[in-house]
Write a protein that holds these residues in place. Structure first.
Motif, PDB file in Angstrom:
ATOM      1  N   GLY A  26      29.345  29.553  26.981  1.00 29.49           N
ATOM      2  CA  GLY A  26      30.012  30.350  25.949  1.00 29.49           C
ATOM      3  C   GLY A  26      29.725  31.844  25.990  1.00 29.49           C
ATOM      4  O   GLY A  26      30.155  32.586  25.108  1.00 29.49           O
ATOM      5  N   PHE A  27      29.000  32.290  27.008  1.00 34.42           N
ATOM      6  CA  PHE A  27      28.749  33.733  27.137  1.00 34.42           C
ATOM      7  C   PHE A  27      29.963  34.430  27.763  1.00 34.42           C
ATOM      8  O   PHE A  27      30.689  33.839  28.554  1.00 34.42           O
ATOM      9  CB  PHE A  27      27.550  33.987  28.066  1.00 34.42           C
ATOM     10  CG  PHE A  27      26.214  33.683  27.448  1.00 34.42           C
ATOM     11  CD1 PHE A  27      25.506  34.672  26.784  1.00 34.42           C
ATOM     12  CD2 PHE A  27      25.659  32.410  27.530  1.00 34.42           C
ATOM     13  CE1 PHE A  27      24.268  34.402  26.220  1.00 34.42           C
ATOM     14  CE2 PHE A  27      24.416  32.127  26.975  1.00 34.42           C
ATOM     15  CZ  PHE A  27      23.723  33.123  26.316  1.00 34.42           C
ATOM     16  N   ASP A  28      30.124  35.702  27.407  1.00 36.74           N
ATOM     17  CA  ASP A  28      30.954  36.586  28.222  1.00 36.74           C
ATOM     18  C   ASP A  28      30.047  37.021  29.343  1.00 36.74           C
ATOM     19  O   ASP A  28      28.981  37.605  29.082  1.00 36.74           O
ATOM     20  CB  ASP A  28      31.354  37.844  27.411  1.00 36.74           C
ATOM     21  CG  ASP A  28      32.602  37.580  26.593  1.00 36.74           C
ATOM     22  OD1 ASP A  28      33.343  36.651  26.934  1.00 36.74           O
ATOM     23  OD2 ASP A  28      32.798  38.310  25.605  1.00 36.74           O
ATOM     24  N   VAL A  29      30.449  36.767  30.573  1.00 38.46           N
ATOM     25  CA  VAL A  29      29.543  37.047  31.681  1.00 38.46           C
ATOM     26  C   VAL A  29      30.052  38.215  32.506  1.00 38.46           C
ATOM     27  O   VAL A  29      31.229  38.254  32.891  1.00 38.46           O
ATOM     28  CB  VAL A  29      29.389  35.805  32.587  1.00 38.46           C
ATOM     29  CG1 VAL A  29      28.507  36.114  33.796  1.00 38.46           C
ATOM     30  CG2 VAL A  29      28.787  34.647  31.792  1.00 38.46           C
ATOM     31  N   VAL A  30      29.183  39.166  32.757  1.00 38.29           N
ATOM     32  CA  VAL A  30      29.497  40.233  33.695  1.00 38.29           C
ATOM     33  C   VAL A  30      28.806  39.869  35.000  1.00 38.29           C
ATOM     34  O   VAL A  30      27.579  39.862  35.080  1.00 38.29           O
ATOM     35  CB  VAL A  30      29.022  41.611  33.184  1.00 38.29           C
ATOM     36  CG1 VAL A  30      29.442  42.699  34.170  1.00 38.29           C
ATOM     37  CG2 VAL A  30      29.579  41.885  31.789  1.00 38.29           C
ATOM     38  N   ALA A  31      29.611  39.508  35.986  1.00 40.60           N
ATOM     39  CA  ALA A  31      29.084  39.107  37.284  1.00 40.60           C
ATOM     40  C   ALA A  31      29.043  40.345  38.170  1.00 40.60           C
ATOM     41  O   ALA A  31      30.081  40.908  38.517  1.00 40.60           O
ATOM     42  CB  ALA A  31      29.965  38.029  37.901  1.00 40.60           C
ATOM     43  N   ALA A  32      27.833  40.757  38.517  1.00 40.02           N
ATOM     44  CA  ALA A  32      27.674  42.024  39.229  1.00 40.02           C
ATOM     45  C   ALA A  32      27.093  41.810  40.624  1.00 40.02           C
ATOM     46  O   ALA A  32      26.178  41.010  40.808  1.00 40.02           O
ATOM     47  CB  ALA A  32      26.755  42.937  38.420  1.00 40.02           C
ATOM     48  N   ALA A  33      27.659  42.521  41.580  1.00 37.17           N
ATOM     49  CA  ALA A  33      27.180  42.446  42.963  1.00 37.17           C
ATOM     50  C   ALA A  33      27.918  43.500  43.780  1.00 37.17           C
ATOM     51  O   ALA A  33      28.807  44.185  43.262  1.00 37.17           O
ATOM     52  CB  ALA A  33      27.418  41.058  43.547  1.00 37.17           C
ATOM     53  N   ARG A  34      27.516  43.616  45.048  1.00 36.17           N
ATOM     54  CA  ARG A  34      28.213  44.582  45.911  1.00 36.17           C
ATOM     55  C   ARG A  34      29.564  44.041  46.386  1.00 36.17           C
ATOM     56  O   ARG A  34      30.525  44.762  46.497  1.00 36.17           O
ATOM     57  CB  ARG A  34      27.348  44.903  47.140  1.00 36.17           C
ATOM     58  CG  ARG A  34      26.211  45.858  46.868  1.00 36.17           C
ATOM     59  CD  ARG A  34      25.326  45.968  48.074  1.00 36.17           C
ATOM     60  NE  ARG A  34      24.860  44.642  48.478  1.00 36.17           N
ATOM     61  CZ  ARG A  34      24.361  44.315  49.654  1.00 36.17           C
ATOM     62  NH1 ARG A  34      24.265  45.224  50.600  1.00 36.17           N
ATOM     63  NH2 ARG A  34      23.940  43.096  49.938  1.00 36.17           N
ATOM     64  N   ARG A  35      29.607  42.738  46.683  1.00 33.72           N
ATOM     65  CA  ARG A  35      30.804  42.187  47.332  1.00 33.72           C
ATOM     66  C   ARG A  35      31.888  41.831  46.315  1.00 33.72           C
ATOM     67  O   ARG A  35      31.950  40.716  45.812  1.00 33.72           O
ATOM     68  CB  ARG A  35      30.403  40.983  48.181  1.00 33.72           C
ATOM     69  CG  ARG A  35      29.529  41.404  49.365  1.00 33.72           C
ATOM     70  CD  ARG A  35      29.050  40.224  50.141  1.00 33.72           C
ATOM     71  NE  ARG A  35      28.180  39.365  49.373  1.00 33.72           N
ATOM     72  CZ  ARG A  35      27.594  38.261  49.846  1.00 33.72           C
ATOM     73  NH1 ARG A  35      27.822  37.883  51.097  1.00 33.72           N
ATOM     74  NH2 ARG A  35      26.804  37.535  49.095  1.00 33.72           N
ATOM     75  N   ARG A  36      32.738  42.815  46.067  1.00 33.00           N
ATOM     76  CA  ARG A  36      33.739  42.700  45.006  1.00 33.00           C
ATOM     77  C   ARG A  36      34.754  41.597  45.278  1.00 33.00           C
ATOM     78  O   ARG A  36      35.231  40.925  44.354  1.00 33.00           O
ATOM     79  CB  ARG A  36      34.421  44.064  44.841  1.00 33.00           C
ATOM     80  CG  ARG A  36      35.395  44.149  43.700  1.00 33.00           C
ATOM     81  CD  ARG A  36      34.718  43.757  42.364  1.00 33.00           C
ATOM     82  NE  ARG A  36      35.651  43.732  41.292  1.00 33.00           N
ATOM     83  CZ  ARG A  36      35.781  44.695  40.378  1.00 33.00           C
ATOM     84  NH1 ARG A  36      34.980  45.743  40.412  1.00 33.00           N
ATOM     85  NH2 ARG A  36      36.677  44.607  39.442  1.00 33.00           N
ATOM     86  N   ASP A  37      35.096  41.392  46.552  1.00 40.19           N
ATOM     87  CA  ASP A  37      36.106  40.367  46.869  1.00 40.19           C
ATOM     88  C   ASP A  37      35.651  38.995  46.371  1.00 40.19           C
ATOM     89  O   ASP A  37      36.423  38.230  45.785  1.00 40.19           O
ATOM     90  CB  ASP A  37      36.394  40.345  48.378  1.00 40.19           C
ATOM     91  CG  ASP A  37      35.119  40.242  49.210  1.00 40.19           C
ATOM     92  OD1 ASP A  37      34.064  40.767  48.782  1.00 40.19           O
ATOM     93  OD2 ASP A  37      35.162  39.612  50.290  1.00 40.19           O
ATOM     94  N   ARG A  38      34.396  38.694  46.567  1.00 40.16           N
ATOM     95  CA  ARG A  38      33.862  37.398  46.115  1.00 40.16           C
ATOM     96  C   ARG A  38      33.862  37.309  44.591  1.00 40.16           C
ATOM     97  O   ARG A  38      34.170  36.270  44.009  1.00 40.16           O
ATOM     98  CB  ARG A  38      32.427  37.220  46.611  1.00 40.16           C
ATOM     99  CG  ARG A  38      32.337  36.844  48.074  1.00 40.16           C
ATOM    100  CD  ARG A  38      30.884  36.683  48.454  1.00 40.16           C
ATOM    101  NE  ARG A  38      30.745  36.072  49.745  1.00 40.16           N
ATOM    102  CZ  ARG A  38      30.157  34.874  49.961  1.00 40.16           C
ATOM    103  NH1 ARG A  38      29.643  34.201  48.968  1.00 40.16           N
ATOM    104  NH2 ARG A  38      30.081  34.382  51.170  1.00 40.16           N
ATOM    105  N   LEU A  39      33.497  38.419  43.949  1.00 35.58           N
ATOM    106  CA  LEU A  39      33.462  38.427  42.480  1.00 35.58           C
ATOM    107  C   LEU A  39      34.858  38.259  41.902  1.00 35.58           C
ATOM    108  O   LEU A  39      35.046  37.579  40.888  1.00 35.58           O
ATOM    109  CB  LEU A  39      32.849  39.733  41.965  1.00 35.58           C
ATOM    110  CG  LEU A  39      31.403  40.024  42.360  1.00 35.58           C
ATOM    111  CD1 LEU A  39      30.982  41.385  41.827  1.00 35.58           C
ATOM    112  CD2 LEU A  39      30.463  38.941  41.833  1.00 35.58           C
TER     113      LEU A  39
END
Ligand code: 8X3
Length: 246
Positions: A26-39
Motif C-alpha cells: 500500500g505504499f507509494d513507491v519511488v523506485a530509484a536507480a541509474r538504469r531508467r529503462d528497467r525502472l
C-alpha cells in the motif's frame, strides 16, 4: 494517507523485489536507480511505483532527487554490491573505491538528503540493507566486508544520534541471496563462477525473501524498532558453513 517509500538500487534484485512488495503493502513507491529503462518497465507493470533516475555516487543526482520528493516516510538504502574477491594484499584500489562510493557514501548521501523528510513525516523509517559481511569478515571479502562493516556502524551511530526523533533505524543483514546480478558483478561478469557460489545449495534466499523481511520491519507499530534482522537460508549456518548437495 498513503505513505511514500523510496527504494534505491530498485532496478533489479532485492531493490526491485522490495519496490514491488512495498507497493503491494500500500505504499507509494519511488523506485530509484541509474538504469531508467528497467525502472520504466517496472513502473508500467506496477501502478504504485514511480520511477526516478538516481546515481547515489553523485552529490548532484542525490540533491536533484531529494528536491523532487514531496515527502518520504520510508527510505530503503539498498544500492550496493561487491566487486572482486582478491585477498587484501592484492586489493584493487579502484574496486574498493567503487564499493565505498556506492555502499557507504551512497548511503550517507541518501541519509543526509532524506533524513529531514523522514523526521518531518512524524514516523519515518530508515532501513539499511547491509549484509552478513558487515558482521563477520571472510577471506576474499576484503573491500566488501569493510564497506558493509562501515554501513553497519553507520546504522548503529544513527540510532544513537537520532534517539528522541520520530524515525526508526533498521538494518537487514542478508546472507546468501540468489539474485540476477550480485554474484555476477562480484565475479566481473563470469557467469560460471557466479553460479558456482550457489551450486548444490538447497534453497538460497531469493530477493523476495528479503523484501518480505523489509515489509515486516517497516510495517511494525511506530514504537517498535527492529534494530537488526539477520536473514540467511537454512542451508547457511554461518559464512563458512554452507550445506550443499551434489
Ligand atoms: C552478500 C552475502 O555472504 O556474499 O552480501 O557476503 S555474502
Amino acid at each position: 494517507m498513503t505513505r511514500t517509500a523510496v527504494v534505491t538500487g530498485a532496478s533489479s534484485g532485492i531493490g526491485e523485489a522490495t519496490a514491488r512488495r512495498l507497493a503491494a503493502e500500500g505504499f507509494d513507491v519511488v523506485a530509484a536507480a541509474r538504469r531508467r529503462d528497467r525502472l520504466d518497465k517496472l513502473a508500467a507493470e506496477v501502478p504504485a511505483i514511480r520511477p526516478a533516475t538516481l546515481d547515489v555516487t553523485s552529490d548532484e543526482s542525490v540533491a536533484e532527487f531529494a528536491a523532487s520528493l514531496d515527502g518520504c516516510d520510508v527510505l530503503v538504502n539498498n544500492a550496493g554490491g561487491a566487486i572482486g574477491l582478491e585477498p587484501v594484499a592484492e586489493g584493487l584500489v579502484d574496486d574498493w573505491r567503487r564499493m565505498y562510493e556506492v555502499n557507504v557514501l551512497g548511503s550517507l548521501r541518501m541519509t543526509r538528503a532524506l533524513l529531514p523528510k523522514l523526521i518531518e513525516s512524524g514516523d519515518g523509517v530508515l532501513l539499511m540493507i547491509t549484509s552478513v559481511a558487515g558482521l563477520v569478515s571472510y577471506e576474499g571479502g576484503g573491500g566488501y566486508c569493510a564497506a558493509k562493516h562501515a554501513q553497519t556502524s553507520m546504522v548503529e551511530t544513527l540510532r544513537l544520534e537520532l534517539c528522541g526523533e520520530p524515525v526508526r533505524i533498521t538494518e537487514i543483514a542478508p546472507g546468501m541471496v540468489y539474485t540476477e546480478e550480485f554474484s555476477l558483478t562480484r565475479f566481473r561478469g563470469d557467469a560460471e563462477q557466479a553460479e558456482r557460489v550457489y551450486e548444490g545449495v538447497p534453497g538460497p534466499l531469493s530477493a523476495d525473501d528479503v523484501a518480505d523481511a523489509v515489509a515486516w520491519c517497516v510495517t511494525r507499530p511506530w514504537n517498535v524498532n527492529i534494530d537488526r534482522l539477520v536473514i540467511r537460508p537454512r542451508a547457511q549456518a554461518a559464512q563458512h558453513k554452507v550445506h550443499r548437495v551434489s
